[in-house]
Enzyme design. Structure first.
Site, mmCIF file in Angstrom:
data_model
loop_
_atom_site.group_PDB
_atom_site.id
_atom_site.type_symbol
_atom_site.label_atom_id
_atom_site.label_comp_id
_atom_site.label_asym_id
_atom_site.label_seq_id
_atom_site.Cartn_x
_atom_site.Cartn_y
_atom_site.Cartn_z
ATOM 1 N N PHE A 1 15.541 19.063 21.790
ATOM 2 C CA PHE A 1 16.570 18.046 22.055
ATOM 3 C C PHE A 1 16.241 16.704 21.426
ATOM 4 O O PHE A 1 17.126 15.887 21.213
ATOM 5 C CB PHE A 1 16.761 17.869 23.577
ATOM 6 C CG PHE A 1 15.715 16.992 24.239
ATOM 7 C CD1 PHE A 1 15.839 15.608 24.209
ATOM 8 C CD2 PHE A 1 14.594 17.543 24.839
ATOM 9 C CE1 PHE A 1 14.873 14.795 24.790
ATOM 10 C CE2 PHE A 1 13.628 16.739 25.425
ATOM 11 C CZ PHE A 1 13.760 15.361 25.393
ATOM 12 N N GLU B 1 20.492 22.979 23.630
ATOM 13 C CA GLU B 1 21.754 22.997 24.377
ATOM 14 C C GLU B 1 22.028 21.650 25.025
ATOM 15 O O GLU B 1 23.115 21.413 25.553
ATOM 16 C CB GLU B 1 21.743 24.121 25.423
ATOM 17 C CG GLU B 1 20.654 24.035 26.487
ATOM 18 C CD GLU B 1 19.302 24.609 26.044
ATOM 19 O OE1 GLU B 1 18.922 24.435 24.864
ATOM 20 O OE2 GLU B 1 18.609 25.207 26.883
ATOM 21 N N SER C 1 8.489 22.777 23.085
ATOM 22 C CA SER C 1 7.297 22.620 23.920
ATOM 23 C C SER C 1 6.286 23.735 23.622
ATOM 24 O O SER C 1 6.653 24.802 23.117
ATOM 25 C CB SER C 1 7.704 22.643 25.386
ATOM 26 O OG SER C 1 8.367 23.865 25.657
ATOM 27 N N CYS D 1 7.697 13.537 19.572
ATOM 28 C CA CYS D 1 6.477 14.347 19.498
ATOM 29 C C CYS D 1 5.345 13.547 18.861
ATOM 30 O O CYS D 1 4.193 13.938 18.927
ATOM 31 C CB CYS D 1 6.729 15.604 18.696
ATOM 32 S SG CYS D 1 7.243 15.241 17.027
HETATM 33 P P1 NAD Z 1 11.944 23.203 24.722
HETATM 34 O O1 NAD Z 1 10.723 23.994 24.409
HETATM 35 O O2 NAD Z 1 12.412 23.149 26.123
HETATM 36 O O3 NAD Z 1 13.195 23.754 23.863
HETATM 37 C C1 NAD Z 1 13.108 23.954 22.471
HETATM 38 C C2 NAD Z 1 14.095 25.050 22.078
HETATM 39 O O4 NAD Z 1 13.715 26.269 22.713
HETATM 40 C C3 NAD Z 1 15.530 24.765 22.496
HETATM 41 O O5 NAD Z 1 16.395 25.163 21.461
HETATM 42 C C4 NAD Z 1 15.700 25.619 23.740
HETATM 43 O O6 NAD Z 1 17.027 26.060 23.914
HETATM 44 C C5 NAD Z 1 14.787 26.796 23.478
HETATM 45 N N1 NAD Z 1 14.228 27.363 24.711
HETATM 46 C C6 NAD Z 1 13.989 26.711 25.876
HETATM 47 N N2 NAD Z 1 13.466 27.556 26.785
HETATM 48 C C7 NAD Z 1 13.350 28.759 26.187
HETATM 49 C C8 NAD Z 1 12.850 30.022 26.609
HETATM 50 N N3 NAD Z 1 12.375 30.209 27.835
HETATM 51 N N4 NAD Z 1 12.862 31.038 25.720
HETATM 52 C C9 NAD Z 1 13.344 30.855 24.487
HETATM 53 N N5 NAD Z 1 13.828 29.670 24.023
HETATM 54 C C10 NAD Z 1 13.821 28.630 24.862
HETATM 55 O O7 NAD Z 1 11.698 21.741 24.136
HETATM 56 P P2 NAD Z 1 12.591 20.450 24.332
HETATM 57 O O8 NAD Z 1 12.448 19.964 25.728
HETATM 58 O O9 NAD Z 1 13.952 20.659 23.778
HETATM 59 O O10 NAD Z 1 11.852 19.432 23.334
HETATM 60 C C11 NAD Z 1 10.725 18.669 23.694
HETATM 61 C C12 NAD Z 1 9.454 19.340 23.263
HETATM 62 O O11 NAD Z 1 9.472 19.561 21.853
HETATM 63 C C13 NAD Z 1 8.221 18.480 23.520
HETATM 64 O O12 NAD Z 1 7.191 19.308 23.997
HETATM 65 C C14 NAD Z 1 7.875 17.924 22.150
HETATM 66 O O13 NAD Z 1 6.536 17.574 21.953
HETATM 67 C C15 NAD Z 1 8.260 19.077 21.286
HETATM 68 N N6 NAD Z 1 8.463 18.643 19.914
HETATM 69 C C16 NAD Z 1 7.467 18.894 19.026
HETATM 70 C C17 NAD Z 1 7.594 18.484 17.721
HETATM 71 C C18 NAD Z 1 6.526 18.772 16.726
HETATM 72 O O14 NAD Z 1 6.731 18.480 15.582
HETATM 73 N N7 NAD Z 1 5.384 19.324 17.100
HETATM 74 C C19 NAD Z 1 8.753 17.803 17.315
HETATM 75 C C20 NAD Z 1 9.750 17.549 18.251
HETATM 76 C C21 NAD Z 1 9.588 17.979 19.559
#
Ligand code: NAD
Length: 499
Positions: A152, A179, A229, A284
């Site tokens: 997100f 989403e 994450s 991040c």
């Molecule tokens: P998230 O892991 O909740 O979601 C990421 C994606 O995975 C979304 O599209 C979501 O719909 C999907 N998803 C969520 N739960 C799932 C599941 N159980 N099974 C399969 N898919 C699933 O992350 P978020 O809250 O959207 O974003 C924040 C996180 O992203 C933070 O941890 C941040 O550090 C990380 N992030 C990392 C970087 C990087 O470059 N390392 C960059 C941006 C964000």
């Protein structure tokens, strides 16, 4: 009840007309109100999207490099001309302030510009006369259908780390955005259509775990680029690779900023505030752990606190410094970390709970928060909080600071603040982190370098964009060729040797 806007998939160059059995609420975090509902894809819809993408990719891969670059240039021009519109959509669903939203679009544009150089980037090697009358050369070809699953916090920039290069290299993509803020990528799909990209090469399919799992197991999905994450990144990497896919899965972070006593403390204080609270800490590459080598901690904390009193928290579209958090659930989770820090004995210098805001009372607000006297066993230090909470950890030496950073489970970004070139050079060599800033707090590499962390911040061996991105979205062939000449070698069952 008023009509709530519907956000749906963009497949084969058009919005999906049929209804959806499942959907999710989309909020404006600054008002706390539901502004839309986004469709969630079923496994059957994912299958349809992959079939469409596969068919389109076969044609697109045959388009000349010149043709592909023309489309990329056109896309670049449209995106650049309409970037304010994109930024407004980001602010409305993510909550970050407009200037920050515009900043992320600009960083994404850099990757598009990098991908415009694809003819050069795809050039192979050629060795004439590797053996007698034999030439050897290498080519790189597209993978097929590439899935991109994004978080997100950067609804425009993170997908743009991947899709410009994937498309330029001759692949088709399916993007499954977060989403929580799904509108941005739909507008970008419209830009591609206007730029002349053939239908089916760029597809957006919205959804949750059901959609992601279907992409992970679909036999015609060649690669997965995931950002999110760490627990989900690990899951994606394990399951994607088990199913034979190429996977790059970027995970969470806890970025440390190490301040040496000789640093310019005003520069360090500005940097800590900008990198700690920009985008409400939902980056991040945000700085969340400030490691200060004594005796300068008291002075630095004073400078940071002074700067924090002037920060304006409020609606991102109305001239604030910091917007709301993305959801009420996330805001409450971050607030619970502040409670945990207090209970664990950290000193709360600035408390962001119950902030004064310029915005609706129902918004998902939390003000900038500063802790001192944080120790390594506290949850506010160990975990990724992903909110506007900055923790100061005091150390006595450079070595103690370095050891802390290297012991942490995450290794995304880090920064050192010092005026000593020798110390900075030692740090870049010794620190176990993928991206390093020297007097630069958020060292996001420019598009022609590659973005990625170490340890639990990245699963897989390939970072995003730059030459590693080109490598990820292509696979190599080496051709050994002999054009007929009068001297045939005759029968020889031995292993071929150069001669
Ligand atoms: P998230 O892991 O909740 O979601 C990421 C994606 O995975 C979304 O599209 C979501 O719909 C999907 N998803 C969520 N739960 C799932 C599941 N159980 N099974 C399969 N898919 C699933 O992350 P978020 O809250 O959207 O974003 C924040 C996180 O992203 C933070 O941890 C941040 O550090 C990380 N992030 C990392 C970087 C990087 O470059 N390392 C960059 C941006 C964000």
């Amino acid at each position: 009840m008023g009509e709530v806007r519907r956000i749906t998939h963009h497949i084969n160059g058009a919005y999906w007309k049929e209804g959806s059995a499942r959907s999710g609420d989309v909020y404006n975090p600054a008002t706390g109100k539901v502004t839309a509902q986004v469709d969630f894809a079923s496994p059957e819809l994912i299958d349809h999207g992959v079939k469409v993408a596969k068919k389109a990719q076969e044609q697109w891969a045959q388009a000349s490099l010149a043709k592909r670059v023309q489309v990329l240039f056109a896309f670049r021009e449209i995106l650049n001309a309409r970037k304010e519109e994109v930024a407004k959509l980001i602010t409305a669903e993510h909550g970050k302030v407009l200037s920050d939203a515009l900043g992320e679009v600009t960083r994404g544009l850099e990757v598009v510009e990098f991908a415009c150089g694809i003819p050069h980037l795809l050039k192979g090697a050629y060795s004439e006369g590797a053996s007698t009358n034999i030439d050897v050369y290498s080519i790189r070809q597209p993978l097929g259908v590439c899935a991109i699953i994004s978080p997100f916090n950067f609804p425009a920039m993170v997908p743009m780390w991947f899709f410009p290069i994937a498309i330029a290299a001759g692949n088709a993509v399916i993007i499954k955005p977060s989403e929580k803020d799904p509108s941005t990528i739909n507008l970008i799909a419209e830009f591609w259509k206007e730029a002349g990209l053939p239908d089916g090469v760029f597809n957006v399919i919205h959804g949750d775990k059901v959609a992601v799992d279907s992409l992970l197991s679909h036999p015609d999905v060649a690669s997965i680029s995931f950002v999110g994450s760490t627990p989900i990144a690990r899951y994606i990497y394990e399951n994607g690779t088990k199913n034979g896919k190429r996977v790059q899965a970027l995970g969470g972070a806890k970025n440390h900023m190490l301040v040496l006593p000789d640093a310019d403390l005003d520069l360090a204080a500005d940097a800590a505030v900008n990198a700690g609270f920009g985008s409400a800490g939902e980056r991040c590459m945000a700085i969340s752990a400030l490691v200060v080598v004594e005796p300068v901690a008291d002075e630095l904390i004073k400078k940071i606190s002074e700067r924090m009193t002037n920060l304006k928290t409020g609606d991102g579209s109305a001239g604030s410094d910091m917007g709301p958090l993305v959801t009420a659930v996330h805001r409450d989770k971050v607030a619970s970390y502040i409670d945990a820090g207090v209970s664990a004995g950290a000193k709360l210098v600035v408390d962001g709970r119950n902030p004064k805001v310029n915005g609706a009372a129902e918004g998902f607000w939390l003000g900038p928060t500063l802790f001192d006297q944080v120790t390594p066993e506290m949850s506010i230090y160990k975990d990724e909080i992903f909110g506007p909470v900055l923790s100061v950890i005091r150390v006595s030496t450079y070595d103690q600071g370095l050891e802390l950073i290297n012991k942490h489970q995450y290794g995304n970004g880090t920064a050192i603040f010092t005026n000593d070139g020798g110390a900075a050079r030692r740090f870049q060599n010794e620190v176990q982190v993928g991206m390093i800033g020297i007097n630069v707090p958020i060292p996001v590499p420019t598009a022609y370098y590659s973005f990625g962390g170490w340890k639990n911040s990245l699963f897989g061996d390939t970072h995003a964009h730059g030459s590693e991105g080109v490598h990820f979205f292509t696979r190599g062939k080496v051709v050994t060729s002999r054009w007929l000449d009068p001297s045939h070698g005759g029968i020889n069952l031995g292993f071929p040797q150069n001669g």
